[in-house]
Design an enzyme around this catalytic site. Structure first.
Site, PDB file in Angstrom:
ATOM      1  N   CYS A  87       0.852  -1.189   0.000  1.00  0.00           N
ATOM      2  CA  CYS A  87       0.000   0.000   0.000  1.00  0.00           C
ATOM      3  C   CYS A  87       0.889   1.240   0.000  1.00  0.00           C
ATOM      4  CB  CYS A  87      -0.901   0.029   1.229  1.00  0.00           C
ATOM      5  SG  CYS A  87      -2.039  -1.371   1.343  1.00  0.00           S
ATOM      6  N   TYR A 317     -11.138  -5.700 -25.835  1.00  0.00           N
ATOM      7  CA  TYR A 317     -10.146  -6.346 -24.971  1.00  0.00           C
ATOM      8  C   TYR A 317     -10.935  -7.155 -23.947  1.00  0.00           C
ATOM      9  CZ  TYR A 317      -6.578  -3.051 -26.743  1.00  0.00           C
ATOM     10  OH  TYR A 317      -5.713  -2.321 -27.524  1.00  0.00           O
ATOM     11  N   CYS A 413      -7.655   1.358 -16.425  1.00  0.00           N
ATOM     12  CA  CYS A 413      -6.978   1.212 -15.136  1.00  0.00           C
ATOM     13  C   CYS A 413      -5.797   2.174 -15.033  1.00  0.00           C
ATOM     14  CB  CYS A 413      -6.515  -0.227 -14.922  1.00  0.00           C
ATOM     15  SG  CYS A 413      -5.372  -0.826 -16.180  1.00  0.00           S
TER      16      CYS A 413
END
Length: 460
Positions: A87, A317, A413
């Site tokens: 993280c 995709y 993304c």
């Protein structure tokens, strides 16, 4: 390199006002009008940082102190946050994380996409910012005291030992603790990357419907030591585990799974549902790791696709068909295209498993197949694209624009590569960017996904 032409000095300490957050979670500010990246610093803060690296156009600083903290600064819940690289922004409140991600999307849309920031809608945050990941792949190493399981220290392959990961679903954390205990009790070694010696390289867990778990033990050796005991003890200790595999990865590379895999016990696939569609997941299958937010993302894609039931849709995709099968519930015909043949086989199986007959799948390069389909008379009403982080290939963008669909729905993304592609589509096919919806799929990290709608405008 020489630092004579830079206005700052190596190893000197500067007071820096942080104005933004970088893609890796580092604070961005300036010293003597020279850009400095400071890991651990937050936007709006005034910090002191020691310069530890100078390049031609930027420098890196080590955070010494926070002179004026951000109102969004918080104490990370994870005990190994400062060392683990999993993280990046847990020192930022969730409200602050969402604000930073929305600001980043707006910035790239203006700077790269040449669009107005007004097209960016308010970000959709996750209802739960912890314990959301349904897939775990924990590296295993070997130290003097025995095997060590954890995540890599940021920027290295040194393993930080952990007993649980706060963004993993608890079923995966139980598998992690079981694997460590099992290896210690039975003298099974972890893998040493430098020497290439040792046995277990990764422990992978996938959580499906009803908390059921698929476990995969990845080794550098051809055989899994105590194979029968793994199966026997895992059933007793973890009744939620319904599938156990052994995978062999004996190549010195960062790819987790090797091509040789053996089913040891239980079911061969795991059932995981998304948007009311059941998917059969194998160790190699792609499946969204944050189910709740994936459903939000896909619903937004369906909303902007605005399907009425008679449309032909291309999913350029398509991967294993997750979005394609959601689209098929609303469209007349869906054509999924994906260059990875194994993913297409999964997509076909998932369509059959759900009795969906109006979705077809092709293992091909979308940039080559789409023009051919157009020549054969196909006129898609909508094209959906969900590429990898690098964005769409130029061939796919040209093919999509050439097919002249009324709408292009782009699931991204990586906001930066989407902004680049949106600008290209605007030039190639007279497409106007109507909206960009950021969705926070990965709390505690800098990643952010988007669903964008582009509509074709007639030439004047």
């Amino acid at each position: 390199m020489s630092t004579k032409n830079t206005p700052i000095t190596l190893n000197a300490t500067y007071t820096i006002e942080i104005r933004d957050l970088g893609v890796h979670g580092e604070g961005i500010g300036s010293a003597e009008n020279f850009t400095v990246f400071v890991p651990g610093a937050l936007p709006g803060e005034t910090v002191k940082a020691k310069i530890i690296l100078i390049k031609k156009s930027y420098a890196s600083g080590k955070l010494i102190s926070v002179e004026k903290p951000s109102p969004y600064r918080t104490v990370p819940q994870c005990p190994v946050y400062d060392s683990c690289g999993g993280c990046q922004i847990s020192h930022l409140t969730y409200e602050g994380q969402l604000a930073a991600k929305e600001r980043r999307v707006k910035d790239v849309m203006v700077r790269i996409g040449k669009a107005s920031e007004d097209v960016v809608l308010p970000i959709l945050g996750a209802p739960h910012e912890w314990n959301y990941r349904n897939k775990m792949a924990v590296p295993v190493g070997q130290v003097t005291g025995g095997p060590v399981l954890g995540y890599y220290r940021q920027g290295t392959h040194q393993i930080v030992p952990i007993q649980e990961c706060l963004i993993q679903e608890e079923e995966n954390n139980r598998l992690l603790r079981f694997a460590e205990d099992f290896m210690i009790r039975h003298g099974i070694t972890g893998y040493n990357e430098k020497s290439g010696k040792g046995c277990v390289r990764h422990v992978m867990g996938r959580v499906g419907d009803n908390g059921e778990v698929m476990a995969v033990i990845v080794t550098a050796t051809e055989n899994l030591p105590k194979k029968d005991l793994w199966a026997e003890e895992i059933q007793k200790a973890l009744p939620e585990v319904v599938s156990l595999y052994h995978d062999v990865q004996n190549k010195k590379r960062n790819v987790i799974l090797g091509p040789e895999i053996h089913h040891i016990w239980g079911r061969k696939t795991l059932t995981a549902s998304l948007c009311g569609i059941a998917f059969e997941v194998s160790p190699f299958s792609f499946f969204q790791v944050h189910k709740a937010q994936a459903e939000v993302l896909y619903q937004k894609a369906l909303d902007v696709a605005d399907l009425k039931g008679g449309e032909t849709v291309i999913d350029a995709y398509c991967g294993t068909g997750t979005i394609s099968l959601c689209l098929a519930k609303k469209a007349r015909r869906v054509i999924g295209i994906e260059i990875v043949r194994e993913a297409i086989e999964d997509a076909k199986e998932n369509a059959a498993f759900n009795h969906i007959e109006n979705a077809e799948f092709h293992a091909a390069d979308a940039g080559l197949l789409m023009p051919k389909l157009y020549e054969e008379g196909l006129r898609p009403d909508v094209i959906v694209m969900d590429p990898v982080r690098a964005g769409c290939s130029e061939d796919v963008l040209k093919a999509a624009a050439g097919m002249q669909p009324a709408r292009i729905v782009y699931v991204s993304c990586n906001p930066a590569t989407f902004a680049r592609d949106a600008e290209i589509l605007g030039r190639l096919g007279h497409y106007k960017l109507q909206s960009v919806q950021p969705v926070d799929m990965f709390p505690q990290t800098t990643h952010v996904e988007c669903v964008a709608l582009m509509s074709r405008v007639e030439r004047k």
